[in-house]
Design an enzyme around this catalytic site. Sequence first.
Site, short mmCIF file in Angstrom:
data_model
loop_
_atom_site.label_atom_id
_atom_site.label_comp_id
_atom_site.label_asym_id
_atom_site.label_seq_id
_atom_site.Cartn_x
_atom_site.Cartn_y
_atom_site.Cartn_z
N GLY A 8 13.34 6.61 -33.90
CA GLY A 8 13.30 6.57 -35.36
C GLY A 8 12.31 7.57 -35.92
O GLY A 8 12.56 8.22 -36.95
N THR A 9 11.18 7.71 -35.27
CA THR A 9 10.14 8.61 -35.76
C THR A 9 10.66 10.05 -35.80
O THR A 9 10.49 10.76 -36.81
CB THR A 9 8.90 8.54 -34.84
OG1 THR A 9 8.42 7.20 -34.86
CG2 THR A 9 7.82 9.49 -35.30
N SER B 153 17.16 3.55 -34.89
CA SER B 153 16.43 3.53 -33.62
C SER B 153 17.05 2.52 -32.67
O SER B 153 17.45 1.43 -33.08
CB SER B 153 14.96 3.17 -33.89
OG SER B 153 14.25 3.13 -32.68
N THR C 257 18.42 18.92 -23.22
CA THR C 257 19.40 18.14 -22.46
C THR C 257 19.39 16.70 -22.92
O THR C 257 18.32 16.08 -22.99
CB THR C 257 19.09 18.24 -20.95
OG1 THR C 257 19.17 19.61 -20.57
CG2 THR C 257 20.09 17.41 -20.13
N CYS D 115 -8.28 -5.86 -38.98
CA CYS D 115 -8.87 -5.93 -37.65
C CYS D 115 -7.87 -5.60 -36.54
O CYS D 115 -8.26 -5.30 -35.43
CB CYS D 115 -9.46 -7.31 -37.40
SG CYS D 115 -10.66 -7.80 -38.63
C1 LIG Z 1 10.95 1.35 -40.63
C2 LIG Z 1 10.66 2.08 -39.37
N1 LIG Z 1 10.78 3.41 -39.32
C3 LIG Z 1 10.55 4.10 -38.19
C4 LIG Z 1 10.16 3.48 -37.03
C5 LIG Z 1 9.90 4.30 -35.81
O1 LIG Z 1 10.91 4.15 -34.86
P1 LIG Z 1 10.66 4.56 -33.34
O2 LIG Z 1 9.76 3.52 -32.79
O3 LIG Z 1 12.01 4.52 -32.71
O4 LIG Z 1 10.06 5.91 -33.32
C6 LIG Z 1 10.01 2.09 -37.04
C7 LIG Z 1 9.57 1.38 -35.81
O5 LIG Z 1 8.45 0.94 -35.69
C8 LIG Z 1 10.27 1.37 -38.22
O6 LIG Z 1 10.13 0.05 -38.27
S1 FES Z 2 -12.30 -5.73 -36.69
FE1 FES Z 2 -12.78 -6.97 -38.34
S2 FES Z 2 -14.50 -8.03 -37.60
FE2 FES Z 2 -13.76 -7.03 -35.90
#
Ligand SMILES: Cc1ncc(COP(=O)(O)O)c(C=O)c1O
Ligand code: FES
Lengths: 177, 411
Positions: free
Chosen positions: B74-75, B203, B241, B329
């Site tokens: 997807g990326t 993806s 490829t 976090c």
């Molecule tokens: C909305 C969206 N776009 C793009 C991606 C990226 O896809 P990929 O993990 O296949 O690169 C994700 C996945 O995390 C996604 O949720």
């Molecule tokens: S990352 Fe938020 S207190 Fe540790």
Amino acid sequence: MYNDKVMEHFRNPKNVGEMTEPDGIGRVGNPTCGDIMQIAIKVKDDRIEDVKFQTFGCGAAIATSSMVTEMVKGKTLDEALHITNRSVAEELGGLPPNKLHCSNLAADALHEAIKDYQAKLGGSNGNGKDKPADGEEKDKHEGQDKHEGQDKHEGKDKPEGKDRPEGKDRPEGKDKH
Amino acid sequence: MAETRRVYLDHAATTPVHPEVVKIMDHYMLEAFGNPSSIHSFGREARKGVEEAREQVAALMGATPNEIAFTSGGTEADNMAIQGVAHGRRDVGNHIITSTIEHHAVLHTCEHLEKAGYKVTYLPVDKYGMVDPDDVKKALTPQTILVTIMAANNEVGTIQPSAEIGRVVKEHGQAYYHIDGVQTYGNWPVNVDDLHADLFSASSHKIYGPKGTGALYIRKGIKLVPLVFGGSHERKRRPGTEGVPGIAGFGKAAEIARETLDQRIAHNTALRDRLISGLLAELDYTRLNGHPTQRLPNNANISVEFVEGESMLLNLDMKGIAASSGSACTSGSLEPSHVLLAMGLPHEIAHGSLRLTVGTDNTMDDIEDVIATLPDIVRRLRAMSPLYADKIKGHSAAPLTPAGEEHHHDV
Ligand SMILES: Cc1ncc(COP(=O)(O)O)c(C=O)c1O
Ligand code: FES
């Protein structure tokens, strides 16, 4: 990502909860992620007789809270003031780099609690002990005191390398910063 | 940790690979392992696998096979679309419209283009995480070369009015319309014509296919500057490829999705609805994030107040339950989810967010497990939360002393 000791403190945190009639309370917020920790102490003969924590934060924050309470129990105030963020993290056997800032909460909350106690004693120099070098006069307790002089809230800037000789252990500040 | 039963509720992150998909991938690794560009029978078999997959992937979005280019995921599909249009249409204009809740694959690509001199408009969303097609209309200028807005959000599951946005784009100007459809493809009906899409990213690993494979739909006639240069694979749109086993697996996964989409939606919806209603009934100070009805069938996202997300995740994990959170976090960057913030959630609420995404491998028992497990975890964490203590004592949140060793010298 966390080692066994950290997970053990996370799973079974020591000294957690509220304290009735504490002698000093310190509450700090983590400027990096917004988490909050409070430490309450009971002091007798200049020693920390009892200590309790309450924490809203991640696994590392809870584990370091638990760890610091274990470390200071029975210590003199002076000894407790010398506990650093770094020593807490070390005692836990290390934290992931982006979680090192969490240990700030623990030591800072402890120091705030001691300062609160000393302020309540009514003297800047309670017991003639060393005070934290920033020597701020604290006129109040319970986090009322938003410190002015705190040059930084972002916390992402690297520590100035004080109690962190190697300086390698700061948050990686991944992408966003 | 002794692991008894494990419950996987993180299907928006990735899914297990369907056994039939594994089987066909095996075939293209062990037997039909040739290079699809080769002339011999090994090559021809591999070519057949790639082209079959192209048909299967196209069919699940109402496209023709020629309009599909396989990518590494997807990326890459998002990058290929956005950078490809930006570079290919520089002479037409330099303005791109997107939204504040896009995946980083889109957002960071747009930010990168801004540095190269492109202008990017980041449209806001409402409290449910929805983009207003009217905002798209207002943002369009004669300089706009691309509108890129996701079909459904990966964190909160809100389904965008993609068709309306597409209509607006096509009625006002000359911009191409790209949809990041990674979360809808295979989970929700998709038809690129109905959506008025020029480009659509999908993806494989979100739909029970292998990781590292994806596709970009490129409407006939749309010109893109490729990201990489090399041979004439994928009609030069994406040289290299072909990753035959991955592509064949993706094709199979798309075929299974197409044949079972109605069941899949019904199954996921039932689990999701029980999950949401069960958790909201069991937990006080808890709310649903995202749209109440216009949401992906597999997505439940709640915020539990006075509790931090990572500590919830760790506790759930200790019970064998896998979930995710938008808490600062957990984010690596230590900032709360940009999606939750864009929806206007305060930091504290974003902090206690928990995303549970169901899939075909989940059962109602899994859901009941979570509903039975989470409340205890929350109770335990709230018992140690200073914020909760304030709450039950009726204080408003106490002001804080910011921590950070910077202002404490060697104490
Ligand atoms: C909305 C969206 N776009 C793009 C991606 C990226 O896809 P990929 O993990 O296949 O690169 C994700 C996945 O995390 C996604 O949720
Ligand atoms: S990352 Fe938020 S207190 Fe540790």
